[in-house]
Design a protein around this motif. Structure first.
Motif, PDB file in Angstrom:
ATOM      1  N   GLY A  13     -94.186 -77.286  35.964  1.00 18.45           N
ATOM      2  CA  GLY A  13     -94.980 -76.114  35.609  1.00 18.45           C
ATOM      3  C   GLY A  13     -95.221 -75.148  36.747  1.00 18.45           C
ATOM      4  N   THR A  14     -94.778 -75.501  37.958  1.00 19.06           N
ATOM      5  CA  THR A  14     -95.001 -74.660  39.133  1.00 19.06           C
ATOM      6  C   THR A  14     -93.667 -74.194  39.677  1.00 19.06           C
ATOM      7  N   HIS A  15     -93.502 -72.879  39.755  1.00 14.89           N
ATOM      8  CA  HIS A  15     -92.227 -72.310  40.175  1.00 14.89           C
ATOM      9  C   HIS A  15     -92.457 -71.385  41.358  1.00 14.89           C
ATOM     10  N   ALA A  16     -91.382 -71.056  42.048  1.00 13.32           N
ATOM     11  CA  ALA A  16     -91.508 -70.191  43.225  1.00 13.32           C
ATOM     12  C   ALA A  16     -92.018 -68.805  42.864  1.00 13.32           C
ATOM     13  N   GLU A  17     -91.736 -68.355  41.613  1.00 14.55           N
ATOM     14  CA  GLU A  17     -92.226 -67.018  41.268  1.00 14.55           C
ATOM     15  C   GLU A  17     -93.741 -66.998  41.081  1.00 14.55           C
ATOM     16  N   ASN A  18     -94.367 -68.183  40.906  1.00 11.38           N
ATOM     17  CA  ASN A  18     -95.820 -68.235  40.758  1.00 11.38           C
ATOM     18  C   ASN A  18     -96.539 -67.747  42.014  1.00 11.38           C
ATOM     19  N   PRO A  19     -96.289 -68.322  43.204  1.00  4.93           N
ATOM     20  CA  PRO A  19     -96.945 -67.782  44.398  1.00  4.93           C
ATOM     21  C   PRO A  19     -96.476 -66.382  44.750  1.00  4.93           C
ATOM     22  N   VAL A  20     -95.207 -66.080  44.488  1.00  2.33           N
ATOM     23  CA  VAL A  20     -94.702 -64.732  44.759  1.00  2.33           C
ATOM     24  C   VAL A  20     -95.462 -63.704  43.928  1.00  2.33           C
ATOM     25  N   ALA A  21     -95.581 -63.967  42.616  1.00  3.80           N
ATOM     26  CA  ALA A  21     -96.255 -63.026  41.727  1.00  3.80           C
ATOM     27  C   ALA A  21     -97.755 -62.968  42.004  1.00  3.80           C
TER      28      ALA A  21
ATOM     29  N   GLN B  21     -85.153 -69.820  33.940  1.00  4.56           N
ATOM     30  CA  GLN B  21     -84.419 -70.215  35.139  1.00  4.56           C
ATOM     31  C   GLN B  21     -84.054 -68.991  35.976  1.00  4.56           C
ATOM     32  N   GLY B  22     -83.652 -67.915  35.314  1.00  9.28           N
ATOM     33  CA  GLY B  22     -83.337 -66.697  36.046  1.00  9.28           C
ATOM     34  C   GLY B  22     -84.530 -66.144  36.794  1.00  9.28           C
ATOM     35  N   THR B  23     -85.692 -66.132  36.134  1.00  8.50           N
ATOM     36  CA  THR B  23     -86.913 -65.635  36.773  1.00  8.50           C
ATOM     37  C   THR B  23     -87.293 -66.482  37.978  1.00  8.50           C
ATOM     38  N   MET B  24     -87.218 -67.802  37.815  1.00  8.71           N
ATOM     39  CA  MET B  24     -87.564 -68.687  38.921  1.00  8.71           C
ATOM     40  C   MET B  24     -86.611 -68.514  40.096  1.00  8.71           C
ATOM     41  N   MET B  25     -85.342 -68.371  39.782  1.00  9.48           N
ATOM     42  CA  MET B  25     -84.364 -68.198  40.856  1.00  9.48           C
ATOM     43  C   MET B  25     -84.617 -66.913  41.629  1.00  9.48           C
ATOM     44  N   LYS B  26     -84.933 -65.835  40.928  1.00 13.45           N
ATOM     45  CA  LYS B  26     -85.193 -64.583  41.609  1.00 13.45           C
ATOM     46  C   LYS B  26     -86.479 -64.684  42.447  1.00 13.45           C
ATOM     47  N   GLY B  27     -87.499 -65.368  41.919  1.00 18.75           N
ATOM     48  CA  GLY B  27     -88.727 -65.551  42.685  1.00 18.75           C
ATOM     49  C   GLY B  27     -88.465 -66.283  43.987  1.00 18.75           C
ATOM     50  N   ALA B  28     -87.688 -67.358  43.919  1.00 20.28           N
ATOM     51  CA  ALA B  28     -87.345 -68.097  45.142  1.00 20.28           C
ATOM     52  C   ALA B  28     -86.493 -67.242  46.058  1.00 20.28           C
ATOM     53  N   GLY B  29     -85.554 -66.510  45.486  1.00 17.72           N
ATOM     54  CA  GLY B  29     -84.674 -65.664  46.291  1.00 17.72           C
ATOM     55  C   GLY B  29     -85.440 -64.631  47.088  1.00 17.72           C
ATOM     56  N   LYS B  30     -86.411 -63.989  46.435  1.00 16.21           N
ATOM     57  CA  LYS B  30     -87.215 -62.973  47.118  1.00 16.21           C
ATOM     58  C   LYS B  30     -88.005 -63.574  48.280  1.00 16.21           C
ATOM     59  N   ALA B  31     -88.682 -64.684  47.998  1.00 15.69           N
ATOM     60  CA  ALA B  31     -89.546 -65.279  49.016  1.00 15.69           C
ATOM     61  C   ALA B  31     -88.743 -65.808  50.200  1.00 15.69           C
ATOM     62  N   VAL B  32     -87.671 -66.536  49.893  1.00 13.78           N
ATOM     63  CA  VAL B  32     -86.882 -67.136  50.966  1.00 13.78           C
ATOM     64  C   VAL B  32     -86.171 -66.061  51.781  1.00 13.78           C
TER      65      VAL B  32
END
Length: 565
Positions: free
Chosen positions: A60-68, A137-148
Motif C-alpha cells: 500500500g506504500t509506493h514511492a509516489e506517496n512521499p513524492v506527492a 504500476q506506471g504511476t509508481m514507476m514515475k514517482g520513483a523515477g522522479k525522486a531517485v
C-alpha cells in the motif's frame, strides 16, 4: 550541507547494489518451493500475521506517496496530509471487511463478481482490474523515477532509466516466486520504507534551525492539521473518505491483502495495522515537505516543480552512503508493490479470462505458466504508462478514484442481497459518465487523467449509488440459490477446524466472529440482534481498538505541529 557536496558516490553505489542484489537473491531463495498456481497466486493461504502486516504496508506504500505528499505540503502546508490520510477514517472498517475476501474462498475479485453477479460483470471487472494495475504500476514507476533522479542528480540518471532498473529487479523474483516471494520481500522492504519516511527529518530540522526555524520561515497556516487554505476543505475530506471506503473494496489486490493469512484474524490484523503503519509514515512525508519549504525560503532558492521537493531534500541533506540508502528505500517502496501487482495481474488474466474463455481444461502447471507470462506482459504496459505520466499526485488520485466506481457494485453486493447485475452495470456506466462529463465541463478538454476535484467525484458517486439501487429494484433478482450460497459462506468461519473437506464449515457466530458489516437490511430483523455481544465479539473489540489507534495517530500529528511555538 549544500547540494554540490551531495553527489552519488562510490559508497552510495555500493549500498544500492548490495540492496538490489540482496533483495533479488532473497526473493529467488523464497521462490524455490513454488510449484503450483495456488502457491504462486495466494501463497496457499498460509502467511503469518506479521508477514501480512508487512505485505499490506509495503504493497500500500509506493514511492509516489512521499513524492506527492512532500510536494503538496511544500506548496500548501501540513493540512494537505488529508490527501494521503483520506483512508484514515475508514481504516477501522478494514477490520470488519477483511473476512469477506477469505470467506469467498476465491483467487481474484473477478471470481467474486462472478459468484455475485454472473460472468458478464466478472469480465467487466477483469478488464478494469488489469487497466488499474497498468495505470498504478506506471504511476509508481514515475514517482520513483522522479525522486531517485533528483536525488542522484538528473544529469547522472533519468527517471526513465530508474524505471527500467527497478522493473528488471522485481520482475525476476516475482516471475518465479509469485505471492510468497512478493510477501516476504515486502516484509523486508517495509523496514526500508520506514527509513525513507523519516531519514530526512533530523537532518532537515538541523539544517533549518529546528521547529522554531520552520515557524520563522513559513506562514502559520502551514502548521495547521486542517485548514481550507490548503485546498482540503471539510467537504473534500468527506469525499476523499467516501472515495477510499468504496474504492478499497474493489481494488484488485485487496483479496491478496486480506485472504492469504493462516487465519481470518491474520488477515484482519495485516490489512488494518499494515495500513496504520502507512498513516504514521505519512506524517514523516508531510514534515519533509515543510522542511523543504523552509529550506527554499532560507536559501532564497526556487523549486519550479513541487513534486521535486522530496528529491531536493535528498540532494541537499544526505551525505555519501545515506543517499544510497535513501535511493534503495525509494526503490523498495515501489518494488514491493509492483511485485504484488504483477502476481495479481497474472492471477486475474489466468483465472478470469484464460481458464474461462480460452482453456477451461488447463492443468495447474499450465495456469502457473500463463500467470507468470501474463503478469510479466502487463507489467511492461505499466512501463509505457510511466513514460506518459506528468504530475504524480493527479495520477495517484485518478488511480484511487477509478475503483470507487466499480466499488459501488462490489460493496453493494456484500451490503444488500437484492443487488443484481443490472444495477451493478448501470451504476458503473452512470458514475463514470457523470464523472467525466463534469470534469470535461470544468477543464474544457477531454482527458484520461483529470486533477481530482471533490464535487465531480461526489456527484458521480451519488448518481452511481442511486442508479444501483433503482435499477436493481426494477429488474429481475439474481438466482436465489446462488445468492443464498454466497451469503451462507459469509456466515461461516474459514479457519482450520479439522473439518472434512466436503463438510459444512463452522458457523462464525458460534466463535464470536459474525460480521457486522454484511447484509445491512438484515439488521431490521430480530434474529440479527440475538446474542449480539457474543456473536460479534471479534468485530466489536477489533473495531474499537482500531479507532483508538486512529485517535493516537491524529493526536501525534497535532502535537508535532505544536512544537516550536
Amino acid at each position: 550541507m549544500d547540494g554540490s557536496s551531495a553527489r552519488f558516490t562510490g559508497l552510495d553505489w555500493t549500498v544500492l547494489i548490495v540492496y538490489v542484489v540482496g533483495i533479488v537473491a532473497f526473493g529467488l531463495w523464497v521462490s524455490r518451493k513454488i510449484r503450483s498456481s495456488g502457491g504462486y497466486f495466494l501463497g496457499n493461504r498460509q502467511l503469518p500475521w506479521w508477514i501480512m502486516i508487512g505485505q499490506s504496508f509495503s504493497t500500500g506504500t509506493h514511492a509516489e506517496n512521499p513524492v506527492a505528499q512532500a510536494g503538496a505540503t511544500f506548496k500548501f502546508g501540513f493540512a494537505t496530509i488529508w490527501y494521503q490520510w483520506k483512508n484514515m477514517l475508514i481504516t477501522p472498517f478494514y477490520w470488519l471487511m477483511a473476512p469477506w475476501y477469505r470467506r469467498c474462498e476465491r483467487t481474484t475479485i473477478g471470481e467474486i463478481m462472478e459468484d455475485r453477479y454472473g460472468r458478464g460483470m466478472a469480465m467487466l471487472y477483469t478488464v478494469f482490474a488489469m487497466c488499474y494495475f497498468v495505470f498504478n504500476q506506471g504511476t509508481m514507476m514515475k514517482g520513483a523515477g522522479k525522486a531517485v533522479s533528483y536525488a542522484v542528480g538528473p544529469e547522472s540518471v533519468s527517471p526513465n532509466q530508474v524505471v527500467l532498473v527497478m522493473v528488471a529487479a522485481f520482475v525476476l523474483y516475482s516471475f518465479f516466486g509469485g505471492l510468497v516471494a512478493a510477501a516476504y520481500t515486502d516484509f523486508v522492504q517495509g523496514f526500508l520504507i520506514v527509513v525513507m519516511s523519516f531519514l530526512l527529518i533530523p537532518l532537515g530540522l538541523w539544517a533549518v534551525g529546528g521547529f522554531s526555524g520552520l515557524r520563522a520561515s513559513l506562514p502559520e497556516n502551514f502548521f495547521d492539521l486542517y485548514n481550507e487554505s490548503s485546498g482540503v476543505t471539510g467537504f473534500t475530506i468527506l469525499m476523499l473518505t467516501l472515495n477510499g471506503f468504496i474504492g478499497i473494496t474493489a481494488q484488485p489486490h485487496i483479496l491478496t491483502m486480506n485472504a492469504t493469512g493462516r487465519t481470518e484474524r491474520a488477515g484482519r490484523v495485516g490489512q488494518t495495522y499494515g495500513s496504520m503503519v502507512k498513516r504514521f509514515c505519512t506524517i514523516g512525508w508531510a514534515l519533509t515537505g515543510l522542511i523543504v519549504a523552509a529550506m527554499i525560503v532560507q536559501q532564497d532558492a526556487q523549486l519550479d516543480d513541487r513534486e521535486s521537493a522530496f528529491g531536493y531534500a535528498c540532494l541537499h541533506l544526505l551525505s555519501p552512503g545515506l543517499t544510497g540508502l535513501m535511493v534503495a528505500s525509494i526503490l523498495a517502496a515501489n518494488m514491493s508493490t509492483c511485485s504484488t501487482f504483477m502476481v495479481n495481474t497474472g492471477a486475474l488474466f489466468t483465472k478470469n479470462f484464460y481458464c474461462i474463455y480460452l482453456r477451461p481444461q488447463a492443468a495447474d502447471k499450465e495456469q502457473l505458466l500463463v500467470g507468470r507470462l501474463s503478469g510479466f506482459s502487463l507489467t511492461l504496459l505499466g512501463v509505457v504508462f510511466a513514460l506518459s505520466v506528468d504530475q504524480v499526485l493527479d495520477a495517484f488520485m485518478f488511480n484511487e478514484t477509478l475503483p470507487a466506481f466499480l466499488g459501488i457494485a462490489v460493496l453493494g453486493g456484500f451490503l444488500w442481497r437484492r443487488a443484481n447485475r443490472y444495477g451493478a452495470l448501470a451504476a458503473v456506466i452512470v458514475s463514470l459518465a457523470v464523472y467525466y462529463t463534469l470534469n470535461y465541463q470544468q477543464a474544457g478538454e477531454l482527458r484520461l487523467v483529470y486533477k481530482w476535484l471533490a464535487a465531480p467525484y461526489g456527484w458521480a458517486t451519488l448518481a452511481g449509488v442511486v442508479t444501483f439501487v433503482g435499477v436493481s429494484l426494477v429488474t429481475p433478482r439474481e438466482n436465489a440459490a446462488r445468492i443464498e450460497r454466497f451469503f451462507d459462506n459469509m456466515q461461516r468461519s474459514t479457519d482450520d477446524e479439522g473439518m472434512p473437506a466436503d463438510g459444512p464449515k463452522p458457523l462464525a457466530a458460534d466463535r464470536g466472529e459474525d460480521l457486522l458489516l454484511l447484509d445491512l437490511p438484515g439488521w431490521l430483523t430480530a434474529p440479527r440482534w440475538h446474542n449480539f455481544w457474543r456473536r460479534y465479539r471479534e468485530d466489536l473489540v477489533g473495531f474499537a481498538l482500531a479507532w483508538l489507534t486512529v485517535g493516537l495517530l491524529v493526536l501525534t500529528a497535532w502535537g508535532l505541529m505544536q512544537l516550536g511555538r
